[in-house]
Design a protein around this motif. Structure first.
Motif, mmCIF file in Angstrom:
data_model
loop_
_atom_site.group_PDB
_atom_site.id
_atom_site.type_symbol
_atom_site.label_atom_id
_atom_site.label_comp_id
_atom_site.label_asym_id
_atom_site.label_seq_id
_atom_site.Cartn_x
_atom_site.Cartn_y
_atom_site.Cartn_z
ATOM 1 N N CYS A 6 13.771 14.436 52.485
ATOM 2 C CA CYS A 6 13.259 14.674 54.117
ATOM 3 C C CYS A 6 13.614 14.444 55.137
ATOM 4 O O CYS A 6 14.027 12.513 55.272
ATOM 5 N N THR A 7 14.691 14.938 56.002
ATOM 6 C CA THR A 7 14.917 14.418 57.457
ATOM 7 C C THR A 7 14.143 13.491 57.982
ATOM 8 O O THR A 7 14.103 12.999 58.987
ATOM 9 N N GLN A 8 13.087 14.458 57.604
ATOM 10 C CA GLN A 8 12.141 13.139 58.547
ATOM 11 C C GLN A 8 11.234 12.568 58.376
ATOM 12 O O GLN A 8 10.568 11.280 59.789
ATOM 13 N N CYS A 9 10.362 12.653 57.210
ATOM 14 C CA CYS A 9 9.993 11.722 56.390
ATOM 15 C C CYS A 9 10.386 10.690 55.516
ATOM 16 O O CYS A 9 9.513 9.688 54.854
ATOM 17 N N GLY A 10 11.730 10.938 54.353
ATOM 18 C CA GLY A 10 11.923 9.872 53.887
ATOM 19 C C GLY A 10 12.168 11.236 52.128
ATOM 20 O O GLY A 10 12.329 9.939 51.366
ATOM 21 N N ALA A 11 10.952 11.463 51.902
ATOM 22 C CA ALA A 11 10.353 12.182 50.856
ATOM 23 C C ALA A 11 11.562 12.498 50.055
ATOM 24 O O ALA A 11 12.203 13.528 50.928
ATOM 25 N N GLU A 12 11.126 12.698 49.094
ATOM 26 C CA GLU A 12 12.243 13.491 48.309
ATOM 27 C C GLU A 12 11.621 15.230 48.311
ATOM 28 O O GLU A 12 10.560 15.354 48.012
ATOM 29 N N HIS B 160 16.438 20.683 54.871
ATOM 30 C CA HIS B 160 16.368 19.523 54.792
ATOM 31 C C HIS B 160 14.750 19.102 55.240
ATOM 32 O O HIS B 160 15.034 17.997 55.748
ATOM 33 N N LEU B 161 13.874 19.558 54.748
ATOM 34 C CA LEU B 161 12.360 18.630 55.339
ATOM 35 C C LEU B 161 11.935 18.709 53.466
ATOM 36 O O LEU B 161 11.942 20.478 52.782
ATOM 37 N N CYS B 162 10.729 18.300 53.436
ATOM 38 C CA CYS B 162 10.102 18.218 52.403
ATOM 39 C C CYS B 162 8.822 19.127 52.610
ATOM 40 O O CYS B 162 8.603 19.668 54.075
ATOM 41 N N ALA B 163 8.048 19.746 51.434
ATOM 42 C CA ALA B 163 6.844 20.314 51.891
ATOM 43 C C ALA B 163 5.736 20.362 53.285
ATOM 44 O O ALA B 163 5.494 21.522 54.110
#
Ligand code: SF4
Ligand code: SF4
Length: 164
Positions: free
Chosen positions: A119-125, A150-153
């Motif tokens: 995730c480009t915001q928080c780094g989560a997969e 490119h974001l996580c849920a």
């Protein structure tokens, strides 16, 4: 009309069928043929998998991402997957060239991958997915779609609420 007249008329008219496979033939408009999958537009909603009457579609999680697999041998060409897909990521083509030897049946598959991303915001997969058009109040721009992919849920929810 007696038999001889019918014979003479048909001989004069010539063949009414195509010589396929020894010559050219045509594809009727709207023919339901080989199914195509476009991972770029897939939202991973999995409606297609649920409605598939032949059980031809399978999604599975792998380290590389969400894999899509469609067995053309099992597909009944019903068109339900296309009908329910919110983004036209899966659709039937007019390609009917699906004849194959029995030994090739396991090769008759349509493959796709929704890749694992960070995730480009928080780094989560997360899994890269396309947005469902109904999630946006206004039609999404290409830039917004790309950002969403490119974001996580969790960050996607914030993005849709305008909090990012
Ligand atoms: S977006 Fe379309 S192709 Fe992707 S999972 Fe949903 S129904 Fe299937
Ligand atoms: S056309 Fe019908 S059988 Fe074929 S993959 Fe789509 S839903 Fe399944």
């Amino acid at each position: 009309m007696n038999f001889l007249k019918i014979l003479a008329r048909n001989l004069a008219l010539g063949p009414s069928t195509d010589p396929f496979p020894f010559g050219e033939t045509f594809t009727p408009k709207g023919l339901r043929g080989r199914v195509e999958f476009d991972a770029e537009n897939c939202t991973a909603c999995r409606y297609c998998e649920q409605v598939c009457i032949g059980g031809a579609i399978r999604f599975s999680k792998t380290p590389e991402g969400m894999r899509f697999l469609l067995w053309h041998n099992t597909c009944t060409f019903c068109g339900l997957c296309e009908f329910y897909c919110p983004t036209h990521a899966i659709h039937l083509t007019e390609d009917w060239h699906l004849a194959h030897g029995n030994e090739d049946k396991y090769a008759m598959v349509e493959n796709g991958l929704l890749p694992t991303i960070v995730c480009t915001q928080c780094g989560a997969e997360a899994i890269a997915i396309a947005p469902n058009p109904t999630a946006f109040k206004e039609p999404a721009t290409e830039g917004q779609k790309e950002q969403y992919r490119h974001l996580c849920a969790r960050c996607r929810r914030k993005f849709l609420q305008g909090a990012l």
